[in-house]
Design an enzyme around this catalytic site. Structure first.
Site, PDB file in Angstrom:
ATOM      1  N   ASP A 203       3.334  -1.221  -2.014  1.00  0.00           N
ATOM      2  CA  ASP A 203       1.927  -1.839  -2.754  1.00  0.00           C
ATOM      3  C   ASP A 203       1.960  -1.258  -4.141  1.00  0.00           C
ATOM      4  O   ASP A 203       2.300  -0.362  -4.394  1.00  0.00           O
ATOM      5  CB  ASP A 203       0.799  -1.667  -1.610  1.00  0.00           C
ATOM      6  CG  ASP A 203       0.397  -0.163  -1.732  1.00  0.00           C
ATOM      7  OD1 ASP A 203       1.000   0.703  -2.262  1.00  0.00           O
ATOM      8  OD2 ASP A 203      -0.650  -0.062  -0.986  1.00  0.00           O
ATOM      9  N   ASP A 386       0.898  -6.792   6.696  1.00  0.00           N
ATOM     10  CA  ASP A 386       1.261  -5.266   7.028  1.00  0.00           C
ATOM     11  C   ASP A 386      -0.193  -4.749   7.280  1.00  0.00           C
ATOM     12  O   ASP A 386      -1.178  -5.373   7.108  1.00  0.00           O
ATOM     13  CB  ASP A 386       1.714  -4.539   5.573  1.00  0.00           C
ATOM     14  CG  ASP A 386       0.551  -4.594   4.772  1.00  0.00           C
ATOM     15  OD1 ASP A 386      -0.124  -3.282   4.506  1.00  0.00           O
ATOM     16  OD2 ASP A 386       0.164  -5.245   3.973  1.00  0.00           O
TER      17      ASP A 386
END
Length: 407
Positions: A203, A386
């Protein structure tokens, strides 16, 4: 809708606030943290205890800061977009590819290929080919914040038949903060450092603007984080810093830095969501410029806009700006959700984004892992997920069974 003639914001400049200048000057070095204010020297144990004690106290949301009006101006590039109809890339039926067909990588995406094998309305079964092997989707990515899935070894994750994951997620902010992305790079990247021979997605650090909001200062340039351990150091994360860290980490899929506002913070003024949506677009352009490995690390962008799904609203505007940049984007993520908003609001955003996004690129719903959401959002067209929920729940002695949670 008003359409002023000028667009707010400009590219990166050297006119940063004083607390940012040291970090900006180090932006192209391997220095990951800088001292902004030298605090009282204390041990890591003392700092951790102080942080834990502080975390136990209830925090009111930080008072809103005035937003520079120039960053709220409707982007000039959107003035020619027809917002009287829903934004869409066009929905031609995708060509279906038999399973095990060798991938054909397009010139603008030489290490990512999405093959669609079956479609049922919006739900689809695909194979996503990446540098460290193919992945069958829909896929759930376990979260390895600092390069490890807590409670599970890399060997178990790769070899246990019940797991056998092809991709996991690492956290750019936490790896940049400790041990430092330069340290990760010196060990051959995160794959070598954690002995993982499959794919990694990182991320951008944007989510920490929500989870560490009390320690963050967000500006047009990026976000400055105080060290959660109380050392007095500051990590400056500009779009180009986020990309540099992710280049160092060596993930197969990297995310553009986005300005995240929790969709569940109903007290937040609309202007803050407007600012964040337009920040996210401008920051994407800076991420493109900073990306050093476009042929081996694929840059996904994140659709923002809060819960504003109306015609011509912020989600539509965010989608439109990325449609204009589609040839440079390998895949798309849907962000700013799973923060406590109602299921109806949450699913409306996912439905809107999946209905608009192109068929030939992967769609990733960030931070979602509850079983019901996986089923509903897969039906809406999501490919990737996720969340810390499954592993965090397991560490507290609860497993997800056929009939719900089992302690």
């Amino acid at each position: 809708m008003s359409t002023p003639e000028t667009t707010g914001g400009a590219g990166p400049t050297n006119t940063l606030p004083n607390t940012f200048k040291t970090r900006a000057l180090c932006g192209n070095t391997t220095t990951d943290t800088v001292i902004a204010n030298k605090g009282t020297k204390r041990s890591r144990k003392d700092a951790n205890e102080a942080t834990a004690a502080d975390a136990s106290k209830p925090h009111a949301p930080p008072p809103p800061k005035p937003i520079d009006p120039q960053y709220l101006i409707f982007p000039t590039e959107l003035t020619k977009i027809d917002f009287s109809r829903r934004i869409s890339w066009g929905k031609e039926p995708p060509p279906l590819t038999p399973v095990d067909t060798p991938p054909v990588f397009p010139p603008n995406s030489p290490a990512l290929c999405l093959q669609i094998h079956a479609v049922q309305r919006r739900a689809r079964a695909t194979t996503l080919h990446l540098p460290h092997g193919p992945i069958s989707t829909p896929v759930f990515m376990p979260v390895g914040t600092k390069g490890t899935i807590k409670g599970i070894t890399t060997h178990e994750l790769q070899n246990l038949p019940e797991l056998n994951h092809g991709i996991l997620l690492g956290n750019t902010y936490h790896l940049a903060n400790e041990p430092g992305s330069d340290v990760v790079a010196s060990h051959g990247g995160l794959h070598e450092m954690m002995n993982w021979n499959r794919n990694i997605l990182t991320d951008s650090g944007g989510f920490q603007m929500v989870s560490l909001l009390q320690l963050a200062e967000i500006t047009e340039q990026g976000v400055s984080f105080l060290d959660p351990a109380g050392s007095g150091t500051t990590l400056m994360l500009r779009p180009e810093d986020s990309i540099r860290h992710q280049n160092n980490i060596g993930a197969d899929i990297i995310m553009a830095l986005d300005d995240v506002v929790s969709s569940a913070t109903y007290h937040t003024a609309r202007e803050r969501f407007v600012e964040a949506t337009y920040h996210t677009t401008r920051w994407l352009d800076w991420c493109f410029e900073a990306h050093a490995n476009p042929h081996t690390q694929h840059l996904f962008h994140i659709v923002q806009g809060g819960l504003d799904t109306k015609m011509g609203g912020l989600r539509e505007q965010s989608l439109a700006t990325f449609m204009l940049r589609d040839e440079h984007i390998s895949g798309y993520a849907i962000g700013g959700l799973a923060g406590g908003e109602s299921k109806d609001d949450f699913w409306k955003v996912v439905n809107q984004c999946c209905a608009a996004l192109p068929e030939g690129k992967p769609r990733y719903l960030m931070g979602v892992g509850h079983p019901l959401d996986l089923v509903v959002c897969t039906a809406l067209g999501v490919d990737m997920y996720d969340c810390v929920y499954p592993t965090r729940t397991a560490r507290f002695g609860v497993a997800l069974g056929e009939f719900g949670e089992e302690g």
